[in-house]
Structure formats: structure tokens, C-alpha cells
Design a protein around this motif. Structure first.
Motif, mmCIF file in Angstrom:
data_model
loop_
_atom_site.group_PDB
_atom_site.id
_atom_site.type_symbol
_atom_site.label_atom_id
_atom_site.label_comp_id
_atom_site.label_asym_id
_atom_site.label_seq_id
_atom_site.Cartn_x
_atom_site.Cartn_y
_atom_site.Cartn_z
ATOM 1 N N GLY A 80 0.786 -1.286 0.068
ATOM 2 C CA GLY A 80 0.012 -0.134 -0.088
ATOM 3 C C GLY A 80 0.926 1.381 0.008
ATOM 4 O O GLY A 80 1.878 1.197 0.120
ATOM 5 N N LYS A 81 0.166 2.325 -0.114
ATOM 6 C CA LYS A 81 0.910 3.768 -0.107
ATOM 7 C C LYS A 81 1.683 4.102 1.135
ATOM 8 O O LYS A 81 2.613 4.653 0.935
ATOM 9 C CB LYS A 81 -0.216 4.802 -0.324
ATOM 10 N N ALA A 82 1.144 3.387 1.961
ATOM 11 C CA ALA A 82 1.949 3.903 3.565
ATOM 12 C C ALA A 82 3.129 3.005 3.647
ATOM 13 O O ALA A 82 3.747 3.108 4.921
ATOM 14 C CB ALA A 82 0.620 3.265 4.783
ATOM 15 N N ASN A 83 3.460 1.980 2.652
ATOM 16 C CA ASN A 83 4.743 1.117 3.182
ATOM 17 C C ASN A 83 5.804 2.104 3.542
ATOM 18 O O ASN A 83 6.543 1.619 4.509
ATOM 19 C CB ASN A 83 5.127 0.655 1.894
ATOM 20 N N SER A 84 6.177 3.216 2.796
ATOM 21 C CA SER A 84 7.466 4.143 3.213
ATOM 22 C C SER A 84 7.385 4.597 4.773
ATOM 23 O O SER A 84 8.418 4.515 5.499
ATOM 24 C CB SER A 84 7.651 5.124 2.293
ATOM 25 N N ALA A 85 6.053 4.972 5.003
ATOM 26 C CA ALA A 85 5.697 5.659 6.131
ATOM 27 C C ALA A 85 5.907 4.522 7.234
ATOM 28 O O ALA A 85 6.452 4.623 8.376
ATOM 29 C CB ALA A 85 4.400 6.222 6.501
ATOM 30 N N LEU A 86 5.467 3.350 7.000
ATOM 31 C CA LEU A 86 5.369 2.127 7.753
ATOM 32 C C LEU A 86 7.129 2.085 8.335
ATOM 33 O O LEU A 86 7.293 1.757 9.446
ATOM 34 C CB LEU A 86 4.964 1.077 7.368
ATOM 35 N N CYS A 87 7.654 1.762 7.242
ATOM 36 C CA CYS A 87 9.229 1.454 7.237
ATOM 37 C C CYS A 87 9.927 2.691 8.232
ATOM 38 O O CYS A 87 10.705 2.185 9.013
ATOM 39 C CB CYS A 87 9.881 1.284 5.973
ATOM 40 N N ALA A 88 9.614 3.820 7.883
ATOM 41 C CA ALA A 88 10.131 5.072 8.749
ATOM 42 C C ALA A 88 9.738 5.070 10.111
ATOM 43 O O ALA A 88 10.657 5.024 10.958
ATOM 44 C CB ALA A 88 9.715 6.285 7.878
ATOM 45 N N ALA A 89 8.500 4.657 10.369
ATOM 46 C CA ALA A 89 8.131 4.370 11.666
ATOM 47 C C ALA A 89 8.689 3.476 12.465
ATOM 48 O O ALA A 89 8.871 3.520 13.569
ATOM 49 C CB ALA A 89 6.500 4.555 11.806
ATOM 50 N N LEU A 90 8.954 2.207 11.810
ATOM 51 C CA LEU A 90 9.457 1.116 12.470
ATOM 52 C C LEU A 90 10.953 1.436 12.522
ATOM 53 O O LEU A 90 11.569 1.073 13.827
ATOM 54 C CB LEU A 90 9.343 -0.127 11.600
ATOM 55 N N LYS A 91 11.819 2.138 11.725
ATOM 56 C CA LYS A 91 13.058 2.710 12.158
ATOM 57 C C LYS A 91 13.110 3.544 13.215
ATOM 58 O O LYS A 91 13.959 3.469 14.240
ATOM 59 C CB LYS A 91 13.636 3.392 10.974
#
Length: 105
Positions: A80-91
Motif C-alpha cells: 500500500g501507499k503507507a509502506n514507506s511511512a511504515l518503514c520509517a515509523a518502524l526505524k
């Protein structure tokens, strides 16, 4: 209590349903203090299905070994569109975890 609560945050991309409710995406995790294992997790995605998917993906992983395998699974499984945001939040969450570990030493 044998667990800690950690949150990671990231900006959401434009055009997402969750963007109308939140400006940032947040991933929270309850982590076992001794082993660094994610006991429970949640995030602020708009759909319950998305939130459940991320929680299932994170549960059971130990942060002691880093987050590369979780990021790989997220990139392969969440399209989904939120993939990069999810990765950044996980980092960001992992950064908070590392900071807490350094303070304990």
C-alpha cells in the motif's frame, strides 16, 4: 512489569485515507524487557485489516537482532501507499528501543 511501551512516528504520504485523520503514522509496540521480543503491536493505519496485518507481522520478533528482517517482510508483504511511512515509523521505533537499551547500560 516485564515489558516496555515504545512508539515510532513517520509522516504519511498525501492521498491516504489515514491522512484525513492523522498527519503522522504511529507504530506502537509492547516489548519484553529481557529478550526484546515484540509482545504486541499496533499502528494508526485507517483500516482494521491493515492494522491487524502490521501487528501480526511485528509480533514475536526480537529487536535485539535489528529490524532488517521485519523491514524485508514489510516491503514484500505490504504493497500500500503507507509502506514507506511504515518503514520509517518502524526505524524510529527501533531507534527509541536502542536509546532505551543504551540508557540501561
Amino acid at each position: 512489569m516485564n515489558t516496555q511501551f515504545i512508539a515510532g512516528h513517520a509522516r504519511l504520504p498525501a492521498g491516504m485515507a489515514a491522512k484525513s485523520v492523522y498527519d503522522t503514522l504511529t507504530i506502537t509496540a509492547e516489548i519484553d524487557k529481557k529478550y526484546g521480543v515484540i509482545v504486541d503491536a499496533s499502528c494508526t493505519l485507517a483500516t482494521e485489516h491493515g492494522r491487524d496485518y502490521v501487528a501480526r507481522l511485528l509480533k514475536g520478533h526480537s529487536l535485539r537482532g535489528g529490524i532488517d528482517s521485519i523491514l524485508e517482510q514489510l516491503n514484500e508483504g505490504y504493497l500500500g501507499k503507507a509502506n514507506s511511512a511504515l518503514c520509517a515509523a518502524l526505524k524510529d521505533l527501533y531507534k527509541q528501543y536502542c536509546k532505551m537499551q543504551e540508557e540501561k547500560e
